[in-house]
Design a protein around this motif. Structure first.
Motif, PDB file in Angstrom:
ATOM      1  N   ALA A  15      54.954 110.211  81.836  1.00 37.24           N
ATOM      2  CA  ALA A  15      55.447 109.347  80.766  1.00 37.24           C
ATOM      3  C   ALA A  15      56.625 109.994  80.043  1.00 37.24           C
ATOM      4  O   ALA A  15      57.623 109.325  79.726  1.00 37.24           O
ATOM      5  N   ALA A  16      56.546 111.288  79.791  1.00 37.60           N
ATOM      6  CA  ALA A  16      57.649 112.007  79.134  1.00 37.60           C
ATOM      7  C   ALA A  16      58.899 111.977  80.006  1.00 37.60           C
ATOM      8  O   ALA A  16      60.012 111.751  79.508  1.00 37.60           O
ATOM      9  N   ARG A  17      58.732 112.170  81.317  1.00 31.79           N
ATOM     10  CA  ARG A  17      59.880 112.113  82.239  1.00 31.79           C
ATOM     11  C   ARG A  17      60.491 110.713  82.254  1.00 31.79           C
ATOM     12  O   ARG A  17      61.716 110.562  82.265  1.00 31.79           O
ATOM     13  N   GLN A  18      59.646 109.686  82.258  1.00 28.75           N
ATOM     14  CA  GLN A  18      60.154 108.318  82.260  1.00 28.75           C
ATOM     15  C   GLN A  18      60.926 108.016  80.982  1.00 28.75           C
ATOM     16  O   GLN A  18      61.984 107.368  81.023  1.00 28.75           O
ATOM     17  N   LEU A  19      60.428 108.471  79.848  1.00 36.60           N
ATOM     18  CA  LEU A  19      61.142 108.267  78.592  1.00 36.60           C
ATOM     19  C   LEU A  19      62.492 108.977  78.610  1.00 36.60           C
ATOM     20  O   LEU A  19      63.488 108.452  78.107  1.00 36.60           O
ATOM     21  N   THR A  20      62.525 110.148  79.196  1.00 37.46           N
ATOM     22  CA  THR A  20      63.785 110.883  79.298  1.00 37.46           C
ATOM     23  C   THR A  20      64.780 110.113  80.172  1.00 37.46           C
ATOM     24  O   THR A  20      65.972 110.027  79.847  1.00 37.46           O
ATOM     25  N   VAL A  22      64.770 106.817  80.592  1.00 37.60           N
ATOM     26  CA  VAL A  22      65.148 105.636  79.804  1.00 37.60           C
ATOM     27  C   VAL A  22      66.258 106.010  78.831  1.00 37.60           C
ATOM     28  O   VAL A  22      67.256 105.298  78.695  1.00 37.60           O
ATOM     29  N   ARG A  23      66.092 107.146  78.170  1.00 34.20           N
ATOM     30  CA  ARG A  23      67.116 107.597  77.225  1.00 34.20           C
ATOM     31  C   ARG A  23      68.445 107.809  77.940  1.00 34.20           C
ATOM     32  O   ARG A  23      69.500 107.395  77.467  1.00 34.20           O
ATOM     33  N   SER A  24      68.396 108.444  79.094  1.00 35.23           N
ATOM     34  CA  SER A  24      69.615 108.689  79.864  1.00 35.23           C
ATOM     35  C   SER A  24      70.282 107.367  80.272  1.00 35.23           C
ATOM     36  O   SER A  24      71.500 107.219  80.178  1.00 35.23           O
ATOM     37  N   ASP A  25      69.463 106.413  80.706  1.00 31.76           N
ATOM     38  CA  ASP A  25      69.998 105.092  81.083  1.00 31.76           C
ATOM     39  C   ASP A  25      70.630 104.400  79.887  1.00 31.76           C
ATOM     40  O   ASP A  25      71.699 103.791  80.003  1.00 31.76           O
ATOM     41  N   LEU A  26      69.987 104.471  78.732  1.00 32.00           N
ATOM     42  CA  LEU A  26      70.538 103.857  77.529  1.00 32.00           C
ATOM     43  C   LEU A  26      71.864 104.506  77.135  1.00 32.00           C
ATOM     44  O   LEU A  26      72.803 103.818  76.731  1.00 32.00           O
ATOM     45  N   THR A  56      75.655  99.537  67.992  1.00 30.82           N
ATOM     46  CA  THR A  56      75.802 100.982  68.178  1.00 30.82           C
ATOM     47  C   THR A  56      74.837 101.745  67.274  1.00 30.82           C
ATOM     48  O   THR A  56      74.190 102.704  67.702  1.00 30.82           O
ATOM     49  N   ARG A  57      74.724 101.295  66.038  1.00 27.49           N
ATOM     50  CA  ARG A  57      73.807 101.945  65.100  1.00 27.49           C
ATOM     51  C   ARG A  57      72.363 101.820  65.590  1.00 27.49           C
ATOM     52  O   ARG A  57      71.605 102.786  65.571  1.00 27.49           O
ATOM     53  N   HIS A  58      71.990 100.652  66.067  1.00 30.28           N
ATOM     54  CA  HIS A  58      70.617 100.454  66.564  1.00 30.28           C
ATOM     55  C   HIS A  58      70.379 101.238  67.848  1.00 30.28           C
ATOM     56  O   HIS A  58      69.286 101.762  68.063  1.00 30.28           O
ATOM     57  N   GLN A  59      71.405 101.334  68.683  1.00 35.65           N
ATOM     58  CA  GLN A  59      71.249 102.099  69.916  1.00 35.65           C
ATOM     59  C   GLN A  59      71.030 103.574  69.592  1.00 35.65           C
ATOM     60  O   GLN A  59      70.196 104.235  70.198  1.00 35.65           O
ATOM     61  N   THR A  60      71.755 104.081  68.609  1.00 38.91           N
ATOM     62  CA  THR A  60      71.590 105.472  68.198  1.00 38.91           C
ATOM     63  C   THR A  60      70.159 105.718  67.709  1.00 38.91           C
ATOM     64  O   THR A  60      69.531 106.720  68.072  1.00 38.91           O
ATOM     65  N   ALA A  61      69.651 104.792  66.908  1.00 31.78           N
ATOM     66  CA  ALA A  61      68.278 104.929  66.408  1.00 31.78           C
ATOM     67  C   ALA A  61      67.276 104.831  67.552  1.00 31.78           C
ATOM     68  O   ALA A  61      66.277 105.576  67.579  1.00 31.78           O
ATOM     69  N   LEU A  62      67.521 103.938  68.493  1.00 26.55           N
ATOM     70  CA  LEU A  62      66.620 103.789  69.639  1.00 26.55           C
ATOM     71  C   LEU A  62      66.620 105.057  70.488  1.00 26.55           C
ATOM     72  O   LEU A  62      65.556 105.530  70.913  1.00 26.55           O
ATOM     73  N   LEU A  63      67.796 105.623  70.725  1.00 28.36           N
ATOM     74  CA  LEU A  63      67.868 106.870  71.495  1.00 28.36           C
ATOM     75  C   LEU A  63      67.090 107.983  70.804  1.00 28.36           C
ATOM     76  O   LEU A  63      66.371 108.747  71.461  1.00 28.36           O
ATOM     77  N   ALA A  64      67.223 108.069  69.505  1.00 29.15           N
ATOM     78  CA  ALA A  64      66.494 109.097  68.755  1.00 29.15           C
ATOM     79  C   ALA A  64      64.987 108.870  68.850  1.00 29.15           C
ATOM     80  O   ALA A  64      64.214 109.821  69.017  1.00 29.15           O
ATOM     81  N   ALA A  65      64.565 107.624  68.762  1.00 30.84           N
ATOM     82  CA  ALA A  65      63.129 107.317  68.843  1.00 30.84           C
ATOM     83  C   ALA A  65      62.567 107.639  70.229  1.00 30.84           C
ATOM     84  O   ALA A  65      61.468 108.195  70.344  1.00 30.84           O
ATOM     85  N   VAL A  66      63.310 107.310  71.270  1.00 28.77           N
ATOM     86  CA  VAL A  66      62.854 107.600  72.636  1.00 28.77           C
ATOM     87  C   VAL A  66      62.786 109.114  72.857  1.00 28.77           C
ATOM     88  O   VAL A  66      61.819 109.626  73.426  1.00 28.77           O
ATOM     89  N   ALA A  67      63.797 109.836  72.377  1.00 24.63           N
ATOM     90  CA  ALA A  67      63.795 111.294  72.515  1.00 24.63           C
ATOM     91  C   ALA A  67      62.616 111.909  71.750  1.00 24.63           C
ATOM     92  O   ALA A  67      61.961 112.834  72.237  1.00 24.63           O
ATOM     93  N   ALA A  68      62.334 111.387  70.568  1.00 21.92           N
ATOM     94  CA  ALA A  68      61.219 111.898  69.771  1.00 21.92           C
ATOM     95  C   ALA A  68      59.884 111.635  70.468  1.00 21.92           C
ATOM     96  O   ALA A  68      58.994 112.496  70.466  1.00 21.92           O
TER      97      ALA A  68
END
Length: 103
Positions: A15-20, A22-26, A56-68
């Motif tokens: 699951a952690a690898r998949q989230l990583t 997803v973040r890369s794809d985003l 862009t602002r929402h994408q930044t927040a989404l990337l941070a949430a996925v990384a977290a």
């Protein structure tokens, strides 16, 4: 040891690898966003600019949430390893004691 309590380490790591991924794809999707070209209407141009800024602002927040979330899952695995080690060290082994034996 702790796997006896229903912890599936491989599933959490997956699951952690998949989230990583997803973040890369985003991130790569955000880099491919086309530049805005004037439409001929200042109102439409302003609306498109506002939309792009918000996206862009929402994408930044989404990337941070996925990384977290990925980091938390990695933390779960590390915590599991510590717990497993601590529990295992508390259990008696079948090895003979190093003290005196009764003969």
């Amino acid at each position: 040891m702790a796997t006896g309590f229903g912890f599936d380490r491989d599933a959490v790591l997956d699951a952690a690898r998949q989230l990583t991924r997803v973040r890369s794809d985003l991130e790569s999707t955000g880099q491919r966003s086309p530049r805005l070209t004037p439409t001929g209407s200042s109102d439409v141009d302003a609306a498109l600019q506002d939309f792009t800024t918000a996206a862009t602002r929402h994408q930044t927040a989404l990337l941070a949430a996925v990384a977290a979330a990925a980091a938390r899952l990695d933390g779960v695995v590390a915590g599991h390893a510590r717990l497993d080690s601590a529990l295992g060290s508390q259990l008696p082994t079948n090895q003979p004691s190093k003290g005196k034996t009764h003969e």
